[in-house]
Design an enzyme around this catalytic site. Structure first.
Site, PDB file in Angstrom:
ATOM      1  CB  SER A 304      -8.842  -6.959   6.112  1.00  0.00           C
ATOM      2  OG  SER A 304      -9.823  -7.594   5.354  1.00  0.00           O
ATOM      3  CG  ASP A 370      -5.566  -5.368  -0.892  1.00  0.00           C
ATOM      4  OD1 ASP A 370      -6.389  -6.283  -1.053  1.00  0.00           O
ATOM      5  OD2 ASP A 370      -5.282  -4.896   0.223  1.00  0.00           O
ATOM      6  CG  HIS A 463      -6.335  -8.309   1.715  1.00  0.00           C
ATOM      7  ND1 HIS A 463      -6.505  -6.946   1.863  1.00  0.00           N
ATOM      8  CD2 HIS A 463      -7.019  -8.880   2.745  1.00  0.00           C
ATOM      9  CE1 HIS A 463      -7.265  -6.713   2.900  1.00  0.00           C
ATOM     10  NE2 HIS A 463      -7.582  -7.859   3.470  1.00  0.00           N
TER      11      HIS A 463
END
Length: 480
Positions: A304, A370, A463
């Site tokens: 991320s 994602d 995610h």
């Protein structure tokens, strides 16, 4: 000492003139914007008097377009709401983590019930080596897969993702895991100063596996309002760098630069301000010492936001011409990484980082739907672009090398229903995987609940670190 940096500070520049250090810039200041101001911005294309939008006069003409004004309003409103509910989010995060850690602290659910009845409940301690974060409770696997060994083809990618996941945990958890469970040498686990947020909000860990040094940046903690503001702040700084044919101008997401160690009024000097510890400078210092050992190499990773900081860290090493460090770079592994800069920054990076055969040692993993790698939007609004090949894996963990992930902006309505179907499959797959692949693929009840969010917001549950760990263990990918 490395050669002189192209990014040295200009004398006499104070913090209030910070943006003027850059050849071009866009700085959004949510504190100066009222909701009535934002409504006016949507209704009028006159941005010349908007004090919460700081940029050169020549750039304001480009901001007159409705879609640019719309994106600015969304970014500022989101930041204002995050600041408004910062305390509540923090409290909710702490309460959730406490609840998630109660069973393990008390020896399991049954023992927790017994202790509750007898009034002997043991409450979790946040700095305990067994206290897991929200992310750690989504994917509870801590031990490394014994079937993958140092030197195996997929080992670095797998170790990188496990390190990226570990970076979300507290210092004691990290130290115990690296030293006692992974049998490796811890080098660093620390929070670093962000000059603009005026707090230590960036986190990274370092450890050594034989002759391989791993640097892992933490991603966005789910209930950290400041970290989310870093992600959604669309401010840009344009830097003038030394290129092969002369000066080059590249634009980079300012929130990520600030998290890495950008300093007010100084940009990226060779040495940081005294008294503060910035991520870029501290990690570079440790790398320089550790890489003196012959044959040692290093990899940089993150999930991320951590992925954005990982590739930007290497980018600043290039800007500072840290060739002695860069020549030991064995790879940059990012997982669910958002876009960092514009196309010119991508071209600059592709020229600067290379190994034998001029192949970029940059492995950008994207899992299925994602949402985060598809942000900020790729397009003509602000020009954010990914660079380097995308290692894309579908929900069956079958991979392929692409120039860009499918549905690159996650905005097409044609993808909405297929993404809902993928979310349903992921929910069902979680119950099938342990039966087919073994107990280490069993998903926690918390992750099952989180996957249900994907039925409402497609791409959010994708995610999760669980799927990125799985694809490094099970994924198939053509030779790359």
């Amino acid at each position: 000492m490395p050669p002189s940096s192209p990014l040295l500070s200009k004398p006499g520049m104070g913090c209030e003139d910070d943006a003027q250090l850059y050849s071009n810039y866009l700085v959004l200041d949510p504190k100066r914007a009222g909701f009535l101001d934002l409504a006016r911005l949507l209704l009028s294309d006159d941005v010349s008097e908007r004090t919460y939008i700081q940029c050169p006069e020549t750039y304001k003409d480009e901001l007159r377009e409705f879609w640019r004004r719309w994106v600015i309003v969304i970014s500022i409103v989101a930041q204002k709401l995050l600041h408004l509910f910062k305390g509540m989010l923090g409290w909710l995060g702490n309460a959730l983590e406490c609840c998630l850690n109660l069973p393990s602290t008390n020896g399991g659910f049954l023992k927790l019930i017994t202790n509750s009845l007898t009034g002997n409940v043991e409450w979790p301690t946040r700095d305990s080596p067994t206290f897991a974060s929200v992310v750690g409770n989504l994917d509870q696997r801590v031990d490394l897969d014994g079937q993958l060994k140092h030197g195996d083809a997929g080992y670095n990618a797998y170790l990188s993702m496990m390190a990226a996941k570990l970076s979300y945990e507290n210092d004691s958890f990290v130290e115990t895991t690296i030293r006692n469970r992974w049998k490796m040498e811890p080098l660093l686990g620390s929070d670093f100063w962000n000059d603009y947020q005026e707090q230590p909000s960036t986190r990274a860990i370092m450890f050594k596996d034989g002759d391989l040094i791993v640097v892992a940046f933490r991603g966005t903690p789910p209930f950290d309002a400041d970290a989310w503001c870093t992600d959604i702040d669309l401010s840009l700084y344009e830097l003038e760098l030394e290129g092969e044919g002369g000066p080059e101008r590249v634009s980079i997401h300012s929130g990520f630069m600030k998290a890495l160690g950008l300093q007010k009024g100084r940009r990226w000097p060779e040495a940081p301000n005294e008294g503060k510890t910035y991520a870029y400078y501290k990690i570079k210092e440790i790398l320089r010492k550790q890489l003196k050992e012959g044959g040692a190499k290093f990899i940089v990773t993150g999930h991320s936001l951590g992925g954005a900081l990982a590739i930007l860290f290497v980018g600043v090493l290039c800007m500072h011409k840290e060739d002695s460090i860069l020549e030991r770079l064995d790879g940059v592994y990012t997982f669910g990484q958002p876009r960092v800069g514009d196309e010119r920054f991508g071209e600059y990076m592709k020229r600067k980082i290379h190994c034998e055969g001029n192949a970029l040692p940059y492995y950008r993993y994207v899992y299925s739907s994602d949402l985060v790698p598809r942000l900020p939007r790729d397009g003509n609004v602000f020009g954010f672009k990914h660079f380097g090949p995308c290692l894309y894996f579908n929900s069956l963990y079958k991979g392929k090398v692409l120039d860009e992930e499918p549905n690159k902006n996650s905005s097409s309505l044609l993808w909405y229903i297929p993404n809902i179907m993928i979310a349903i499959w992921e929910l069902v797959r979680g119950f099938i995987m342990p039966c087919v692949k073994g107990p280490s693929y069993r998903e926690s009840l918390f992750l099952v609940l989180f996957r249900m969010i994907g039925l409402v917001i497609p791409g959010l549950s994708a995610h999760s670190p669980q799927d990125y760990v799985n694809l490094t263990r099970l994924g198939s990918l053509p030779s790359y």
